[in-house]
Motif scaffolding. Structure first.
Motif, mmCIF file in Angstrom:
data_model
loop_
_atom_site.group_PDB
_atom_site.id
_atom_site.type_symbol
_atom_site.label_atom_id
_atom_site.label_comp_id
_atom_site.label_asym_id
_atom_site.label_seq_id
_atom_site.Cartn_x
_atom_site.Cartn_y
_atom_site.Cartn_z
ATOM 1 N N TYR A 188 0.832 -1.206 0.000
ATOM 2 C CA TYR A 188 0.000 0.000 0.000
ATOM 3 C C TYR A 188 0.868 1.258 0.000
ATOM 4 N N ASN A 189 1.909 1.263 0.839
ATOM 5 C CA ASN A 189 2.764 2.445 0.945
ATOM 6 C C ASN A 189 3.650 2.629 -0.277
ATOM 7 N N ILE A 190 4.167 1.538 -0.826
ATOM 8 C CA ILE A 190 5.017 1.639 -2.011
ATOM 9 C C ILE A 190 4.220 2.163 -3.193
ATOM 10 N N ALA A 191 2.944 1.781 -3.266
ATOM 11 C CA ALA A 191 2.090 2.296 -4.341
ATOM 12 C C ALA A 191 1.904 3.797 -4.234
ATOM 13 N N ARG A 192 2.238 4.360 -3.066
ATOM 14 C CA ARG A 192 2.122 5.800 -2.845
ATOM 15 C C ARG A 192 3.497 6.441 -2.685
ATOM 16 N N LYS A 193 4.487 5.828 -3.378
ATOM 17 C CA LYS A 193 5.832 6.397 -3.529
ATOM 18 C C LYS A 193 6.639 6.419 -2.239
ATOM 19 N N GLN A 194 6.298 5.576 -1.280
ATOM 20 C CA GLN A 194 7.103 5.430 -0.066
ATOM 21 C C GLN A 194 7.908 4.141 -0.212
ATOM 22 N N ASN A 195 9.165 4.246 -0.621
ATOM 23 C CA ASN A 195 9.918 3.058 -1.031
ATOM 24 C C ASN A 195 10.807 2.472 0.059
ATOM 25 N N ASP A 196 11.233 3.270 1.033
ATOM 26 C CA ASP A 196 12.129 2.789 2.087
ATOM 27 C C ASP A 196 11.312 2.590 3.354
ATOM 28 N N LEU A 197 11.002 1.327 3.644
ATOM 29 C CA LEU A 197 10.044 1.030 4.709
ATOM 30 C C LEU A 197 10.595 -0.022 5.657
ATOM 31 N N ALA A 198 10.326 0.168 6.930
ATOM 32 C CA ALA A 198 10.680 -0.806 7.964
ATOM 33 C C ALA A 198 9.537 -0.830 8.977
ATOM 34 N N LEU A 199 8.701 -1.852 8.908
ATOM 35 C CA LEU A 199 7.508 -1.943 9.761
ATOM 36 C C LEU A 199 7.619 -3.151 10.683
ATOM 37 N N TYR A 200 7.020 -3.016 11.872
ATOM 38 C CA TYR A 200 6.908 -4.175 12.753
ATOM 39 C C TYR A 200 5.535 -4.151 13.404
ATOM 40 N N GLU A 201 5.108 -5.311 13.874
ATOM 41 C CA GLU A 201 3.812 -5.409 14.562
ATOM 42 C C GLU A 201 3.919 -6.433 15.675
ATOM 43 N N MET A 202 3.272 -6.107 16.785
ATOM 44 C CA MET A 202 3.152 -7.028 17.906
ATOM 45 C C MET A 202 1.671 -7.367 18.039
ATOM 46 N N ASP B 86 4.008 -7.095 -5.477
ATOM 47 C CA ASP B 86 4.626 -5.946 -6.165
ATOM 48 C C ASP B 86 5.718 -5.310 -5.305
ATOM 49 N N LEU B 87 6.585 -6.147 -4.725
ATOM 50 C CA LEU B 87 7.647 -5.663 -3.858
ATOM 51 C C LEU B 87 9.011 -5.967 -4.477
ATOM 52 N N LYS B 88 10.000 -5.147 -4.137
ATOM 53 C CA LYS B 88 11.383 -5.461 -4.461
ATOM 54 C C LYS B 88 11.942 -6.320 -3.318
ATOM 55 N N ASP B 89 13.273 -6.430 -3.226
ATOM 56 C CA ASP B 89 13.844 -7.279 -2.194
ATOM 57 C C ASP B 89 13.295 -6.894 -0.825
#
Length: 809
Positions: free
Chosen positions: A571-585, A687-690
Motif C-alpha cells: 500500500y505504501n510503495i504504491a504511494r511512492k514510499q519506497n524505504d520502509l521498515a515496519l513491525y507489529e506485535m 509488487d515488492l522489491k527485495d
C-alpha cells in the motif's frame, strides 16, 4: 418505550408531581428517561364547536361560510376544508388562540367576509400526518357526538399530555408495558397502583365448539389461547383510545386492530386478531414451516419460509408468522363480523430469527424477543375481549380453546439484610428492606434478618441475590448510598513482567528505525496459512473461518502477522514510499479442530518487514539497502537488549521464504521463529522489491529472558585480544563455530565476534575462511600469556576435531 403521563395516571396518582420531577426520579432509580416532552407545545384557547350552518362563501367557490356555536358565543368562521358540514362537532381555535409553531389566531376578512376564528385539522393542532386517520387526512377533524360544545378540545384530544421516552436496557422488558411502568413508578413513589378490572358478559356458547388448538412444537409455543368474539362491528375506536395510541407512536386503524395494539401497550403482551370466517378451518395448528413454504403477509408481500420459522396454520397452510406478522388472507377488514383472537407465548429466539430473516421487527416481535410475562398472556386476551365487547359490540363466547404447557413458576431468592448491607456499604434496617420489597410488589417471608422473596414472573430479570441487591439499592436511592474510601494497605501500581518486555521491545525497535504497524487480525483464506513460522506449522493448525464475515478479505483468523504487514508495504510503495521498515506485535489464533468446538488458542507474535534502503546519507554519498544481515543484526541487538542468551540462527526452509536466505531462530534448541528474504514469486505477487521479514514467538521469548539483573563491575585488569581464522567447509554455519569457541574458551573468554568471511582466490573450492576476534580477561587478576595460550590451543583443537577445520596462517 414512549410513556404517556395522562395514560399512566389511570393506574397511579401523579397529581402531586410534575412530569419533569417524575422523569428525574425514574432516571435516578436506574431507568434512563431520554426526554420528557409535551405532545404539542404552545397551544391554547381551542374548544369544541358545533357547526350550526354551512353555506358557500359568496365570493369564493372553494370556501364555506360557517356559523359555529362554541358554547359561550357563536362565531362566523370561513373554512376551506372539503369535509366541513353542518351538524359536525369540530375543534375551533377562537380569536386569540395560539397554535403550534407560534401561530396566533385573529379576526380577519377573507374575500370581503369576516372570519372569527379557525376550524382546525389535526395537523394544524400539531399531530403528525402519519397518525391522522385517512378520512381526516385532507380536511378538518370531526368529533363523535359524545363531546360537549364549549369544552376544552386540547384536553379531549390529549394534546395536554407529556411523553416520557424511556431508554430501556435489554433486561427490563417488564417496562415495555404501561402496567409495567406503573409498577415501577409506584415502587419509586411508594404509591398504590390501580390495575384494570376485567369483567366480561359471556354469551351461552363455548369457544371450544368453534375452534380447537393443536401445538406440534410445545418447546417453541408453550401456550396458545384462541378466543372467539362474534357480531363484531368494525369501525373507529373511541377517541380516548386513539389518543393513547398516538401518544405511544401508533396510528389508529379501526376498533379491532386498535384494541389489540392498546392491550399490547398496556400489558406488554402481543395479540393478533384473525377474521374467523376467512381463517379457513376450525382448527389452529402451530408448527414449524416447511422448507420454501410461502405466505403473503399483511403488507402484501409474499415471503418464503424456512424450517426455523414458527407459523400459525389452519391445518393446511400458514396464516401468520408466529409473533411477527399475520397473513393477508385472514386479515380483519370492514366486513369482519367474527374474530378469532390469539393470545400466545412464543419462544424468543424463534421470533427473533423470523423477524430478522424477513426484516419485520415490530412492536410485537420486540416484546416476544425480550420476553413477556407468562402469567399475563391469558389475562391480556381477556382484557382484549372485554374491550371488543364494549367498543366493537362483540359477543364473547365462554371459555378459551387453548394449549397450555407454560411454566409459570416464580423465582425465589433468599438472603439476609447483612448480605445486602455488606455489598452496598449501607446500614439499611431489615424493616426498611421489607418496606422496599413491599413497594416492589414482591411477596416476602421474613424471619428476623432472613428474607425469602418470591419474585413475580413479570420481573424475569431477577433470579439471584445480586439482582435483589440492585433492586433494594435503586429503590433506597443511589444518592443515599454512603461515600466510602477503600480500606486496607495500598500498593503502587506497576507493569507486569510481560508488559515491561513489550515496552522494551517497542523502545528498541523504534529506536532502531522501525515503525509500528497495526493490521487486521482477519485476513483472506489464501493468506491465512501464508508465512507461518515452523514451530506453529508443526502443530498442523486449522485456519478459523468466521461464520458471518464482513467481506471475503476478512474471513479468516490469521496464523501469521506477516501477510498483512506485506499488504501494508504494498500500500505504501504504491504511494511512492519506497524505504520502509515496519513491525507489529499482535496475536495469532491456533486451532486444531476443524469444527471449532472450543476457543482457538492465542499466541503473541512479533513480526517485521523491511524493504528499500536501510541507510541513506546523501552528503556522504552512502547508501545501504536492507539485506539479510541488517535484519539479523537488528534481532541480535534485540535479544541482547531484553537479555536472552544462547540464541542460534540456523539455515532452514519456510514456505514463502527464499530457500538460500532463510534462518530458523532457536534458543537452547527451542525454535522461536525465523527470518529471511521473501521468495521472488511472493515478492512479485505483492509488487515488492527485495523484502526481508522476521517472525518471533513472544510467549516463548519471555520464558528465556534473564529475570534477574546482573551487576558486572568495571574491569580493573587489562584484557588480551587475539584473532583466529579457520578454513572450513562452506556448508558449516558460522554460528556453530562461534558456539564451539565459546564452549572451549574457558571462563576467561569474555567475547567472540566474527569480523571476516572470505571465499575466492587462493581458497580451495568448497571452503571458506571465517575470522574471529577473541577477548580474554580475568576480572580478579592480570592474565598471563601462558593462560591465554592454553585457552587458545584448547579452542583450536576443539574446532579442528568438530569441524575438520584448519587454522589459517
Amino acid at each position: 418505550m414512549l410513556v404517556s403521563i395522562n395514560w399512566l395516571k389511570q393506574y397511579i396518582d401523579l397529581d402531586d408531581i410534575t412530569p419533569e420531577e417524575l422523569a428525574e426520579k425514574i432516571t435516578k432509580s436506574g431507568i434512563e428517561v431520554d426526554s420528557a416532552e409535551p405532545i404539542v407545545d404552545q397551544i391554547k384557547n381551542v374548544v369544541v364547536g358545533y357547526v350550526k350552518s354551512c353555506e358557500k362563501h359568496p365570493n369564493a367557490d372553494k370556501l364555506n361560510l360557517c356559523q359555529v356555536d362554541v358554547g359561550d358565543e357563536e362565531l362566523q368562521i370561513i373554512c376551506g376544508a372539503p369535509n366541513v358540514q353542518a351538524g359536525q362537532k369540530v375543534a375551533v381555535a377562537k380569536p386569540g388562540a395560539r397554535l403550534p409553531g407560534g401561530m396566533k389566531i385573529k379576526k380577519a376578512k377573507l374575500r370581503g367576509v369576516e372570519s372569527q376564528g379557525m376550524i382546525c385539522s389535526l395537523q394544524e393542532l400539531g399531530i403528525d400526518d402519519k397518525f391522522v386517520q385517512k378520512e381526516f387526512s385532507d380536511g378538518i377533524f370531526v368529533f363523535a357526538d359524545d363531546v360537549e360544545v364549549g369544552e376544552d378540545a386540547i384536553e379531549r384530544l390529549n394534546l395536554n399530555d407529556t411523553i416520557l421516552e424511556l431508554e430501556l436496557t435489554p433486561n427490563r422488558s417488564d417496562c415495555l408495558s404501561m402496567i409495567g411502568v406503573a409498577y415501577e413508578v409506584a415502587a419509586i413513589l411508594g404509591k398504590d397502583i390501580k390495575l384494570p378490572e376485567v369483567a366480561i358478559d359471556y354469551v351461552d356458547d363455548a369457544a371450544t365448539d368453534h375452534v380447537q388448538v393443536r401445538v406440534e412444537t410445545p418447546e417453541l409455543n408453550p401456550y396458545y389461547g384462541a378466543f372467539i368474539i362474534r357480531n363484531i362491528q368494525v369501525g373507529p375506536s373511541p377517541l380516548w383510545m386513539q389518543n393513547r395510541l398516538i401518544a405511544a407512536g401508533i396510528r389508529p386503524i379501526n376498533n379491532v386492530v386498535d384494541i389489540t395494539n392498546y392491550v399490547l401497550l398496556e400489558y406488554g403482551q402481543p395479540l393478533h386478531a384473525f377474521d374467523y370466517d376467512r381463517f379457513g378451518s376450525k382448527e389452529v395448528v402451530v408448527r414449524t414451516a416447511e422448507k420454501d413454504e410461502k405466505i403473503q403477509t399483511l403488507d402484501d408481500v409474499e415471503r418464503t419460509l424456512s424450517e426455523d420459522h414458527l407459523v400459525i396454520t389452519n391445518g393446511k397452510e400458514p396464516v401468520a408468522i408466529a409473533g411477527v406478522m399475520g397473513g393477508a388472507d385472514s386479515e380483519v377488514n370492514d366486513e369482519t363480523t367474527t374474530v378469532l383472537l390469539e393470545a400466545a407465548y412464543f419462544d424468543s429466539l424463534s421470533v427473533r430469527k423470523a423477524a430478522k430473516d424477513h426484516q419485520l421487527r415490530s412492536e410485537a416481535s420486540i416484546r416476544f424477543e425480550k420476553g413477556v410475562d407468562p402469567n399475563r398472556v391469558k389475562e391480556a386476551g381477556l382484557r382484549a375481549c372485554q374491550l371488543l365487547e364494549q367498543y366493537a359490540g362483540g359477543e364473547v363466547l365462554s371459555g378459551v380453546a387453548e394449549f397450555n404447557g407454560l411454566d409459570v413458576t416464580e423465582e425465589v431468592v433468599t438472603f439476609t439484610s447483612d448480605q445486602i448491607n455488606r455489598v452496598l456499604g449501607t446500614e439499611i434496617k431489615a424493616d426498611e428492606m421489607e418496606d422496599i420489597i413491599t413497594k416492589l410488589r414482591f411477596s416476602c417471608e421474613r424471619d428476623g434478618n432472613q428474607f425469602k422473596v418470591t419474585v413475580p414472573t413479570r420481573r424475569g430479570d431477577i433470579s439471584i441475590v445480586e439482582d435483589m441487591v440492585e433492586e433494594i439499592a435503586r429503590i433506597f436511592g443511589y444518592d443515599n448510598l454512603p461515600y466510602t474510601l477503600p480500606e486496607g494497605a495500598g500498593q503502587a501500581g506497576r507493569l507486569t513482567e510481560k508488559q515491561q518486555l513489550k515496552r522494551k521491545i517497542h523502545q528498541y525497535l523504534q529506536g532502531s528505525g522501525l515503525n509500528e504497524s497495526w493490521t487486521y487480525s482477519l485476513t483472506t483464506e489464501e493468506r491465512s496459512g501464508l508465512l507461518v513460522s515452523p514451530e506453529v506449522r508443526e502443530q498442523e493448525p486449522v485456519p478459523v473461518q468466521l461464520a458471518m464475515p464482513m467481506s471475503e478479505s476478512h474471513s479468516h483468523l490469521r496464523l501469521s502477522l506477516l501477510p498483512e504487514l506485506l499488504a501494508s508495504l504494498q500500500y505504501n510503495i504504491a504511494r511512492k514510499q519506497n524505504d520502509l521498515a515496519l513491525y507489529e506485535m499482535g496475536s495469532i489464533c491456533i486451532n486444531h479442530d476443524k469444527t471449532v468446538t472450543k476457543q482457538p488458542a492465542e499466541q503473541l507474535r512479533l513480526s517485521g518487514a523491511l524493504t528499500g534502503l536501510w541507510m541513506n546519507h546523501p552528503w556522504q554519498q552512502e547508501k545501504k539497502p536492507v539485506d539479510f544481515y541488517v535484519v539479523k543484526g537488528i534481532l541480535e541487538g534485540l535479544f541482547e537488549f531484553v537479555q536472552i542468551n544462547g540464541v542460534q540462527f540456523e539455515a532452514g526452509e519456510v514456505d514463502g521464504i527464499h530457500p538460500g536466505r532463510c534462518a530458523v531462530i532457536k534458543v537452547k534448541g527451542d525454535t522461536i521463529g525465523f527470518l529471511g528474504q521473501l521468495h521472488p514469486a511472493l515478492q512479485e505477487e505483492y509488487d515488492l522489491k527485495d523484502t526481508y521479514v522476521f517472525d518471533l514467538n513472544l510467549d516463548k521469548m519471555y520464558e528465556y529472558i534473564e529475570k534477574e539483573e546482573r551487576y558486572q563491575p568495571i574491569p580493573r585488569y587489562p584484557s588480551i585480544s587475539q584473532d583466529l581464522a579457520f578454513v572450513v567447509d562452506e556448508q558449516v554455519p558460522s554460528s556453530n563455530l562461534l558456539q564451539a569457541i565459546k564452549d572451549a574458551g574457558g571462563s576467561y573468554l569474555q567475547k567472540v565476534e566474527v569480523f571476516d568471511v572470505y571465499q575466492g582466490e587462493h581458497m580451495e573450492e568448497g571452503k571458506k575462511s571465517i575470522a574471529y576476534s577473541l577477548l580474554f580477561q580475568n576480572p580478579e587478576a592480570t592474565l598471563t600469556d601462558e593462560e591465554v595460550d592454553q585457552a587458545r590451543e584448547e579452542i583450536i583443537q576443539t574446532v579442528k576435531e568438530k569441524f575438520n577445520a584448519q587454522l589459517r596462517g
